[in-house]
Design an enzyme around this catalytic site. Structure first.
Site, PDB file in Angstrom:
ATOM      1  N   ASN A  84       1.006  -1.284   0.005  1.00 32.96           N
ATOM      2  CA  ASN A  84       0.137  -0.011   0.055  1.00 32.96           C
ATOM      3  C   ASN A  84       0.737   1.197   0.071  1.00 32.96           C
ATOM      4  O   ASN A  84       0.124   2.431   0.231  1.00 32.96           O
ATOM      5  CB  ASN A  84      -1.119  -0.026   1.216  1.00 32.96           C
ATOM      6  CG  ASN A  84      -1.793  -1.162   1.298  1.00 32.96           C
ATOM      7  OD1 ASN A  84      -1.741  -1.993   2.011  1.00 32.96           O
ATOM      8  ND2 ASN A  84      -2.567  -1.620   0.044  1.00 32.96           N
ATOM      9  N   VAL A  92       1.702   7.059   0.486  1.00 34.76           N
ATOM     10  CA  VAL A  92       0.806   6.147   0.989  1.00 34.76           C
ATOM     11  C   VAL A  92      -0.400   6.230   0.449  1.00 34.76           C
ATOM     12  O   VAL A  92      -0.947   7.068   0.277  1.00 34.76           O
ATOM     13  CB  VAL A  92       0.824   6.400   2.771  1.00 34.76           C
ATOM     14  CG1 VAL A  92      -0.077   5.700   3.091  1.00 34.76           C
ATOM     15  CG2 VAL A  92       2.061   6.313   3.161  1.00 34.76           C
ATOM     16  N   CYS A  93      -0.713   4.992   0.172  1.00 32.77           N
ATOM     17  CA  CYS A  93      -2.440   4.713  -0.372  1.00 32.77           C
ATOM     18  C   CYS A  93      -3.143   3.922   0.650  1.00 32.77           C
ATOM     19  O   CYS A  93      -3.095   2.924   1.016  1.00 32.77           O
ATOM     20  CB  CYS A  93      -2.206   3.923  -1.429  1.00 32.77           C
ATOM     21  SG  CYS A  93      -3.797   3.689  -2.298  1.00 32.77           S
ATOM     22  N   ILE A  94      -3.846   4.666   1.522  1.00 34.58           N
ATOM     23  CA  ILE A  94      -4.811   4.351   2.443  1.00 34.58           C
ATOM     24  C   ILE A  94      -6.269   4.865   2.506  1.00 34.58           C
ATOM     25  O   ILE A  94      -6.166   6.065   2.315  1.00 34.58           O
ATOM     26  CB  ILE A  94      -4.252   4.207   3.817  1.00 34.58           C
ATOM     27  CG1 ILE A  94      -4.934   3.487   5.051  1.00 34.58           C
ATOM     28  CG2 ILE A  94      -3.921   5.690   4.283  1.00 34.58           C
ATOM     29  CD1 ILE A  94      -4.224   3.272   6.155  1.00 34.58           C
ATOM     30  N   HIS A  98      -7.832   9.258   1.284  1.00 34.18           N
ATOM     31  CA  HIS A  98      -8.508   9.530   0.085  1.00 34.18           C
ATOM     32  C   HIS A  98      -9.446  10.616   0.369  1.00 34.18           C
ATOM     33  O   HIS A  98     -10.523  10.561   1.323  1.00 34.18           O
ATOM     34  CB  HIS A  98      -9.180   8.175  -0.498  1.00 34.18           C
ATOM     35  CG  HIS A  98      -8.129   7.346  -0.960  1.00 34.18           C
ATOM     36  ND1 HIS A  98      -8.404   5.874  -1.185  1.00 34.18           N
ATOM     37  CD2 HIS A  98      -6.725   7.272  -1.036  1.00 34.18           C
ATOM     38  CE1 HIS A  98      -7.200   5.342  -1.429  1.00 34.18           C
ATOM     39  NE2 HIS A  98      -6.165   5.965  -1.596  1.00 34.18           N
TER      40      HIS A  98
END
Length: 170
Positions: A84, A92-94, A98
């Site tokens: 992630n 960071v992709c969480i 978003h």
């Protein structure tokens, strides 16, 4: 300009609270160049974390001027291999980072995305949790997700090397 100063005031209070809160072990925060909208973060990962335990990972939280209506962005500056976390940028992709809008792909519900009740503390605790439990269904790093699923021994080996490097042992 009013919302910018309101955001700056809120961030200053949240930073002070995090610095004074002894109930958050393993998280250290400070400002980058005295800019309240940019925080340097050090995550000292608990040994209980299967993959990254014992590691020291630096990251930057960059807050928008309309915070808390919109989420900050988080980027690891210490190299890290994780499903992630985009490689090599460290972004960071969480879900909670978003924007608070409908997911155009239908993957996330609005409840999983950013809401103004989130705080730097909840973000960092969520990221620490993410390090222990990757979401390989929606990976930012497809190669890391594939390795995590198909070759867990190699994934763990690569993570342990990253932990050693984060400590300056290599």
């Amino acid at each position: 300009m009013g919302s910018t100063s309101a955001a700056a005031g809120l961030l200053a209070r949240q930073l002070k609270q995090m610095k004074n809160d002894k109930d958050i072990p393993g998280i250290s925060c400070g400002l980058v160049d005295n800019n309240v909208f940019e925080w340097e973060v050090m995550l000292m990962i608990n040994d209980d974390c299967k993959y990254y335990g014992g590691g020291f990972f630096r990251a930057v939280l960059t807050f928008p001027t309309d915070y808390p209506l919109l989420p900050p962005k988080m980027r690891f500056t210490t190299p890290i291999w994780h499903p992630n976390i985009y490689h090599p940028s460290g972004d960071v992709c969480i879900s909670i980072l978003h924007p608070p809008e409908d997911d155009k792909y239908g993957y996330e519900t609005a409840a999983e995305r950013w809401t103004p009740v989130q705080s730097p503390e909840t973000i960092l605790l969520s990221v620490i949790s993410m390090l222990s439990s990757p979401n390989d269904e929606s990976p930012a790093n497809v190669d890391a997700a594939k390795m995590w699923r198909e070759d867990p021994k190699e994934f763990r080996k690569r993570c342990r090397k990253i932990v050693r490097e984060s400590l300056g042992d290599e």
